[in-house]
Design an enzyme around this catalytic site. Structure first.
Site, PDB file in Angstrom:
ATOM      1  N   ARG A 162       0.832  -1.263  -0.008  1.00 13.18           N
ATOM      2  CA  ARG A 162       0.073   0.157   0.045  1.00 13.18           C
ATOM      3  C   ARG A 162       0.798   1.280   0.239  1.00 13.18           C
ATOM      4  O   ARG A 162       0.494   2.289   0.770  1.00 13.18           O
ATOM      5  CB  ARG A 162      -0.761  -0.006   1.197  1.00 13.18           C
ATOM      6  CG  ARG A 162      -1.850  -1.206   1.516  1.00 13.18           C
ATOM      7  CD  ARG A 162      -2.866  -1.359   0.219  1.00 13.18           C
ATOM      8  NE  ARG A 162      -3.625  -2.540   0.390  1.00 13.18           N
ATOM      9  CZ  ARG A 162      -3.226  -3.579   0.086  1.00 13.18           C
ATOM     10  NH1 ARG A 162      -2.093  -3.727  -0.944  1.00 13.18           N
ATOM     11  NH2 ARG A 162      -3.823  -4.677   0.274  1.00 13.18           N
ATOM     12  N   SER A 214     -11.507  -0.941   3.676  1.00 14.42           N
ATOM     13  CA  SER A 214     -11.037  -1.392   5.007  1.00 14.42           C
ATOM     14  C   SER A 214     -10.517  -0.057   5.482  1.00 14.42           C
ATOM     15  O   SER A 214      -9.458   0.554   4.825  1.00 14.42           O
ATOM     16  CB  SER A 214      -9.856  -2.569   5.016  1.00 14.42           C
ATOM     17  OG  SER A 214     -10.339  -3.627   4.130  1.00 14.42           O
ATOM     18  N   GLU A 320      -5.503   2.479   6.822  1.00 16.05           N
ATOM     19  CA  GLU A 320      -5.340   2.499   5.314  1.00 16.05           C
ATOM     20  C   GLU A 320      -6.003   3.589   4.746  1.00 16.05           C
ATOM     21  O   GLU A 320      -5.405   3.996   3.633  1.00 16.05           O
ATOM     22  CB  GLU A 320      -5.996   1.142   5.052  1.00 16.05           C
ATOM     23  CG  GLU A 320      -5.598   0.922   3.379  1.00 16.05           C
ATOM     24  CD  GLU A 320      -5.805  -0.542   3.210  1.00 16.05           C
ATOM     25  OE1 GLU A 320      -5.299  -1.662   3.738  1.00 16.05           O
ATOM     26  OE2 GLU A 320      -6.592  -0.728   2.148  1.00 16.05           O
TER      27      GLU A 320
HETATM   28  C1  LIG Z   1     -15.886  -1.477  -0.799  1.00 12.13           C
HETATM   29  C2  LIG Z   1     -14.426  -1.134  -1.276  1.00 12.13           C
HETATM   30  C3  LIG Z   1     -13.543  -2.090  -0.908  1.00 12.13           C
HETATM   31  C4  LIG Z   1     -12.122  -1.774  -1.272  1.00 12.13           C
HETATM   32  N1  LIG Z   1     -11.306  -2.990  -1.615  1.00 12.13           N
HETATM   33  C5  LIG Z   1     -10.130  -2.605  -1.433  1.00 12.13           C
HETATM   34  C6  LIG Z   1      -9.171  -3.904  -1.753  1.00 12.13           C
HETATM   35  O1  LIG Z   1      -9.270  -4.919  -1.858  1.00 12.13           O
HETATM   36  N2  LIG Z   1      -7.681  -3.222  -1.881  1.00 12.13           N
HETATM   37  C7  LIG Z   1      -7.236  -2.232  -1.865  1.00 12.13           C
HETATM   38  O2  LIG Z   1      -5.809  -1.837  -1.808  1.00 12.13           O
HETATM   39  N3  LIG Z   1      -8.014  -1.030  -1.403  1.00 12.13           N
HETATM   40  C8  LIG Z   1      -9.252  -1.324  -1.415  1.00 12.13           C
HETATM   41  N4  LIG Z   1     -10.182  -0.358  -1.308  1.00 12.13           N
HETATM   42  C9  LIG Z   1      -9.642   1.294  -0.817  1.00 12.13           C
HETATM   43  C10 LIG Z   1      -9.832   1.888  -2.484  1.00 12.13           C
HETATM   44  O3  LIG Z   1     -10.794   1.421  -3.266  1.00 12.13           O
HETATM   45  C11 LIG Z   1      -8.403   1.877  -3.261  1.00 12.13           C
HETATM   46  O4  LIG Z   1      -7.596   2.442  -2.392  1.00 12.13           O
HETATM   47  C12 LIG Z   1      -8.451   2.821  -4.341  1.00 12.13           C
HETATM   48  O5  LIG Z   1      -7.449   2.454  -5.170  1.00 12.13           O
HETATM   49  C13 LIG Z   1      -8.557   4.239  -4.285  1.00 12.13           C
HETATM   50  O6  LIG Z   1      -8.818   4.962  -5.636  1.00 12.13           O
HETATM   51  P1  LIG Z   1      -9.599   6.231  -5.507  1.00 12.13           P
HETATM   52  O7  LIG Z   1      -9.424   6.701  -7.004  1.00 12.13           O
HETATM   53  O8  LIG Z   1     -10.937   6.169  -4.938  1.00 12.13           O
HETATM   54  O9  LIG Z   1      -8.663   7.226  -4.984  1.00 12.13           O
HETATM   55  P2  LIG Z   1      -9.342   8.353  -3.707  1.00 12.13           P
HETATM   56  O10 LIG Z   1     -10.080   7.633  -2.617  1.00 12.13           O
HETATM   57  O11 LIG Z   1     -10.047   9.398  -4.378  1.00 12.13           O
HETATM   58  O12 LIG Z   1      -7.808   9.007  -3.301  1.00 12.13           O
HETATM   59  C14 LIG Z   1      -7.019   8.095  -2.474  1.00 12.13           C
HETATM   60  C15 LIG Z   1      -5.633   8.932  -2.376  1.00 12.13           C
HETATM   61  O13 LIG Z   1      -4.989   8.742  -3.778  1.00 12.13           O
HETATM   62  C16 LIG Z   1      -4.725   9.994  -4.257  1.00 12.13           C
HETATM   63  N5  LIG Z   1      -4.853   9.939  -5.598  1.00 12.13           N
HETATM   64  C17 LIG Z   1      -5.924   9.705  -6.390  1.00 12.13           C
HETATM   65  N6  LIG Z   1      -5.798   9.903  -7.527  1.00 12.13           N
HETATM   66  C18 LIG Z   1      -4.583  10.502  -7.743  1.00 12.13           C
HETATM   67  C19 LIG Z   1      -3.651  10.702  -8.667  1.00 12.13           C
HETATM   68  N7  LIG Z   1      -4.054  10.750 -10.170  1.00 12.13           N
HETATM   69  N8  LIG Z   1      -2.372  11.342  -8.463  1.00 12.13           N
HETATM   70  C20 LIG Z   1      -1.899  11.276  -7.232  1.00 12.13           C
HETATM   71  N9  LIG Z   1      -2.728  10.887  -6.152  1.00 12.13           N
HETATM   72  C21 LIG Z   1      -3.920  10.615  -6.391  1.00 12.13           C
HETATM   73  C22 LIG Z   1      -5.519  10.947  -3.320  1.00 12.13           C
HETATM   74  O14 LIG Z   1      -5.176  12.307  -3.279  1.00 12.13           O
HETATM   75  C23 LIG Z   1      -5.771  10.322  -1.965  1.00 12.13           C
HETATM   76  O15 LIG Z   1      -4.468  10.645  -1.313  1.00 12.13           O
HETATM   77  C24 LIG Z   1     -11.689  -0.505  -1.136  1.00 12.13           C
HETATM   78  C25 LIG Z   1     -12.653   0.502  -0.990  1.00 12.13           C
HETATM   79  C26 LIG Z   1     -13.834   0.276  -1.028  1.00 12.13           C
HETATM   80  C27 LIG Z   1     -14.972   1.219  -0.860  1.00 12.13           C
END
Ligand SMILES: Cc1cc2nc3c(=O)[nH]c(=O)nc-3n(C[C@H](O)[C@H](O)[C@H](O)COP(=O)(O)OP(=O)(O)OC[C@H]3O[C@@H](n4cnc5c(N)ncnc54)[C@H](O)[C@@H]3O)c2cc1C
Length: 324
Positions: A162, A214, A320
């Protein structure tokens, strides 16, 4: 160039449906709009927060007093030899559909992973034994300090559990696009493998309520027993850890870890609520928004889980998710 929007409710962009207004908000559909928005924010001396799918964020009820910048860069291009170039704003679900349509294998582990490619790269998202880094050839990003584009190989992105260089840089670099190396596969098998993961998530995760996945990282076994010690070896060999009267499964993710959820349930917190938020009885590493929860309700439950798990097991839970 278009203008920034003002006082935009972040709850609209949060998977949690929680969050006050962003003083300024801008969605960049082209790379040069990303550069323009960062330049404007500098001119106005505004802090910048990068928002993508909003699936891993808890926004504060008081909102964000700066610019929330959303890189909505959504191009996907397939090249020869399984190479795919993908914009940071592409939802993972869209990328998976694209991979199936072209019979490209390598991303099946991400079935049902919410959020965008940019978010997954920044946090090296992973599940079902796979991680984002496994398919990455290179990443292009925009350095907000130098205002220049940087291209890095996967190795130079310093991916870890992560973790990535982009996370360490704390929002000063914006991922623009990613080159992935996928492999030719069997369309039906790829789709079936993805659907299997989606079905698992539906059965085990409380997706019926707004959530951000999570809340805590799983606990590395070496944080409990010294790596290589007899207790560590025994836990790896048997797949079981005994600690202060409770038994925990040990899994490889991709190194031996113990589930944070099990520590939370063994601390008696299953179904405990604060205001409109609740520690999910279905999966205790999820805090769900059951009744118009505010950020304070979620923060109270995060603090409670950390305190109770530390008191009962001497184990430190680490978030996380990101609190903004
Ligand atoms: C139901 C559910 C299940 C999940 N299961 C998992 C799993 O199995 N494994 C896992 O690892 N995660 C999981 N997650 C967490 C999440 O989905 C991931 O971490 C996902 O990759 C976040 O992406 P996002 O586009 O929503 O980022 P956001 O939530 O919008 O942002 C997260 C972080 O990334 C940064 N960010 C986003 N885009 C960029 C960019 N282009 N450049 C620089 N920084 C950026 C943001 O500033 C922030 O700090 C889960 C979430 C949910 C709701």
């Amino acid at each position: 160039m278009p203008k920034f929007k003002e006082y935009v409710p972040l709850s609209k962009f949060s998977h949690y449906k929680i969050g006050g207004p962003a003083r300024f908000f801008f969605e960049a559909h082209r790379e040069k709009e990303v550069a323009w928005a960062v330049g404007e924010a500098k001119r106005l001396k505004l802090p910048v927060f990068i928002l993508a799918g909003g699936t891993n964020l808890l926004f504060c009820d008081s909102g964000f007093d700066g610019l929330v910048l959303r890189p909505a860069l959504t191009a996907i291009k397939a090249k020869r030899g399984g190479i795919v170039e993908v914009g940071a704003g592409v939802p993972m679900s869209e990328l998976l559909k694209f991979a199936v349509s072209r019979s490209l294998s390598g991303l099946e582990w991400a079935g049902g992973l919410p959020g965008t490619v940019g978010g997954a790269v920044r946090g090296n998202a992973g599940c079902f034994g796979g991680e984002t880094k496994d398919v990455i050839a290179s990443v292009r990003s925009f350095d907000t300090k130098t205002m220049k584009v940087i291209e890095r190989t996967a190795k130079a992105c310093a991916f870890g559990y992560r973790e990535s260089i982009f996370k360490k840089k704390r929002g000063t670099e914006i991922v623009l696009s990613v080159t992935m190396q996928l492999a030719k596969g069997e369309k039906k098998a790829i789709a079936a493998s993805i659907n299997e993961k989606i079905a698992y998530r539906k059965a085990h995760h409380p997706l019926e309520y707004p959530n951000i996945g999570s809340i805590f990282k799983n606990i590395p076994l070496h944080a409990i027993h010294k790596k290589g010690s007899p207790a560590y070896k025994a836990a790896v060999m048997t797949g079981t850890l005994s600690l202060r009267g409770s038994r925990f499964s040990v899994k490889s993710d991709p190194f031996p870890v113990v589930f944070a959820a099990k520590f939370i349930s063994e601390s008696g917190l299953r179904g405990v609520s604060a205001g409109g938020a609740m520690i999910s009885p279905k999966h205790t590493n999820f805090i769900v928004n059951v009744l118009r929860a505010g950020s304070r309700d979620v923060k109270d439950l995060i603090a409670l889980a950390k305190d109770e798990v530390s008191r009962k097991f001497g184990v430190a839970l680490e978030e996380e998710v990101q609190l903004v």
